[in-house]
Design a protein around this motif. Structure first.
Motif, PDB file in Angstrom:
ATOM      1  N   MET A 175     -19.022  15.919 -27.805  1.00  0.00           N
ATOM      2  CA  MET A 175     -18.453  15.973 -29.465  1.00  0.00           C
ATOM      3  C   MET A 175     -19.016  15.411 -31.050  1.00  0.00           C
ATOM      4  O   MET A 175     -19.404  13.934 -29.955  1.00  0.00           O
ATOM      5  N   ASP A 176     -19.551  16.305 -31.454  1.00  0.00           N
ATOM      6  CA  ASP A 176     -19.940  15.416 -32.270  1.00  0.00           C
ATOM      7  C   ASP A 176     -20.590  14.196 -32.227  1.00  0.00           C
ATOM      8  O   ASP A 176     -21.162  12.906 -32.492  1.00  0.00           O
ATOM      9  N   GLY A 177     -22.266  14.604 -31.278  1.00  0.00           N
ATOM     10  CA  GLY A 177     -22.937  13.689 -30.792  1.00  0.00           C
ATOM     11  C   GLY A 177     -22.633  12.793 -29.902  1.00  0.00           C
ATOM     12  O   GLY A 177     -23.530  11.814 -29.192  1.00  0.00           O
ATOM     13  N   LYS A 178     -20.964  12.727 -29.053  1.00  0.00           N
ATOM     14  CA  LYS A 178     -20.831  11.126 -28.036  1.00  0.00           C
ATOM     15  C   LYS A 178     -20.668  12.174 -27.319  1.00  0.00           C
ATOM     16  O   LYS A 178     -19.403  13.476 -26.982  1.00  0.00           O
ATOM     17  N   ALA A 179     -20.392  11.522 -26.063  1.00  0.00           N
ATOM     18  CA  ALA A 179     -19.800  12.178 -24.495  1.00  0.00           C
ATOM     19  C   ALA A 179     -18.526  11.629 -24.623  1.00  0.00           C
ATOM     20  O   ALA A 179     -17.985  10.950 -24.731  1.00  0.00           O
ATOM     21  N   LEU A 180     -17.721  12.315 -23.727  1.00  0.00           N
ATOM     22  CA  LEU A 180     -16.119  12.211 -23.913  1.00  0.00           C
ATOM     23  C   LEU A 180     -16.111  11.613 -22.159  1.00  0.00           C
ATOM     24  O   LEU A 180     -16.580  12.773 -21.492  1.00  0.00           O
ATOM     25  N   ASN A 207     -28.379  15.015 -31.125  1.00  0.00           N
ATOM     26  CA  ASN A 207     -28.060  16.984 -31.755  1.00  0.00           C
ATOM     27  C   ASN A 207     -26.942  17.391 -31.583  1.00  0.00           C
ATOM     28  O   ASN A 207     -27.613  18.433 -31.458  1.00  0.00           O
ATOM     29  N   VAL A 208     -26.414  17.029 -30.647  1.00  0.00           N
ATOM     30  CA  VAL A 208     -25.257  17.912 -29.893  1.00  0.00           C
ATOM     31  C   VAL A 208     -24.286  17.505 -30.551  1.00  0.00           C
ATOM     32  O   VAL A 208     -23.303  16.828 -30.829  1.00  0.00           O
ATOM     33  N   TYR A 224     -26.573  20.798 -33.760  1.00  0.00           N
ATOM     34  CA  TYR A 224     -26.236  20.666 -35.468  1.00  0.00           C
ATOM     35  C   TYR A 224     -27.642  21.261 -36.066  1.00  0.00           C
ATOM     36  O   TYR A 224     -26.894  21.595 -36.647  1.00  0.00           O
ATOM     37  N   ASP A 225     -28.384  21.959 -35.569  1.00  0.00           N
ATOM     38  CA  ASP A 225     -29.551  22.158 -35.927  1.00  0.00           C
ATOM     39  C   ASP A 225     -29.384  23.374 -35.699  1.00  0.00           C
ATOM     40  O   ASP A 225     -29.307  24.207 -34.461  1.00  0.00           O
TER      41      ASP A 225
END
Length: 285
Positions: A175-180, A207-208, A224-225
């Motif tokens: 989420m928002d470029g960070k692994a949970l 980029n995710v 994001y793109d």
């Protein structure tokens, strides 16, 4: 103290109290309201409005009134859990509007429910003909729930006699470029697996925007793109295609060999492979 400052302080105090009351009454209070919850919401809103805007009103009295209107709904909900008769009295009961495909005109008059309102509610349930409805009930919250007739219900795999794979809720692992980490652990996965899957897609985690793992362990991502596209997961189709190729090769070997013993062995394994394919196909499609 200036009047504006007192109103500001009162607003913050009562907003905090109202937030705590809402949390204490539970999520049910946030859904569609029954009669008692509707009354409670109006009274609590009125108390807060008066004691926030009227600087002459005693704040302590307002807090006391809110405390009373917190414990009353809390007690009513507790008693409703213990007694169905009390629950029916406070929360009300559903009223049948359509039964066995027949509109219950007397029940509609009792609830002051017009024909136009009934048709509107049916349209809200994606039903445009009253004759397509087997059963409809007006809930105490004012919502109408509809059961279409059997022939108008959506076709499901169960109706067709087909087996489908069990499915659990997807886990959001990026989420928002960070692994949970917690969702990854819930899916019995780790960051090494996540990095490997992203490398296959040629995508960096920064980029995710959103990444989710389904119950089959397949990762899907949104970048994001928006101009970039990511290929859909192909593990299951590839596995099914590989199994079918193995079965076809076994049949080919059975035809090619002149040894009866080998031919029988190839045919037996080909049949076993076909049985495995038949069983697993619903889970791989």
């Amino acid at each position: 103290m200036p009047g504006w400052a007192e109103i500001l302080i009162r607003s913050i105090v009562f907003l905090t109290i109202l937030f705590l009351i809402t949390k204490g009454l539970g999520k049910k209070q946030m859904s569609q309201l029954d009669t008692f919850q509707y009354i409670t919401g109006i009274v609590i809103g009125g108390i807060v409005a008066i004691h926030v805007s009227d600087v002459t009103a005693n704040v302590a009295y307002g807090i006391l009134a809110l405390a009373v209107w917190f414990f009353i709904p809390f007690a009513v909900e507790f008693m409703a859990l213990k007694s169905k008769r009390f629950r029916n009295f406070v929360q009300g009961k559903g009223t049948v509007l359509i039964q066995n495909g027949k509109i219950m005109e007397d029940n509609m008059k009792k609830e002051r429910f017009t024909t136009d309102e009934l048709l509107e509610e049916l349209r809200n349930n994606n039903v445009f003909k009253a004759s397509d409805v087997e059963f409809a009930v007006l809930e105490p919250t004012g919502q109408v729930n509809v059961l279409p007739k059997k022939e108008n219900q959506p076709i499901t795999p169960k109706i067709l006699g087909q087996k489908v794979s069990p499915e659990k809720e997807p886990q959001t692992v990026i989420m928002d470029g960070k692994a949970l980490l917690e969702p990854l652990a819930n899916a019995s996965l780790n960051t090494n697996w996540l990095e490997t899957e992203l490398d296959k897609m040629n995508v960096s985690i920064e980029n995710v925007f959103l990444g989710q793992v389904d119950s089959d362990g397949q990762l899907t991502v949104d970048l994001y793109d928006d101009q970039l596209t990511v290929p859909e997961p192909t593990e299951k189709p590839l596995l099914l295609a590989t199994m079918k190729k193995c079965q076809a090769d076994l049949e080919l070997f059975a035809l090619a060999t002149e040894s009866q013993e080998s031919k029988q062995l190839y045919q037996q394994n080909s049949e076993r492979m076909q049985q495995a394919i038949d069983k697993i196909t619903p889970y791989l499609q």
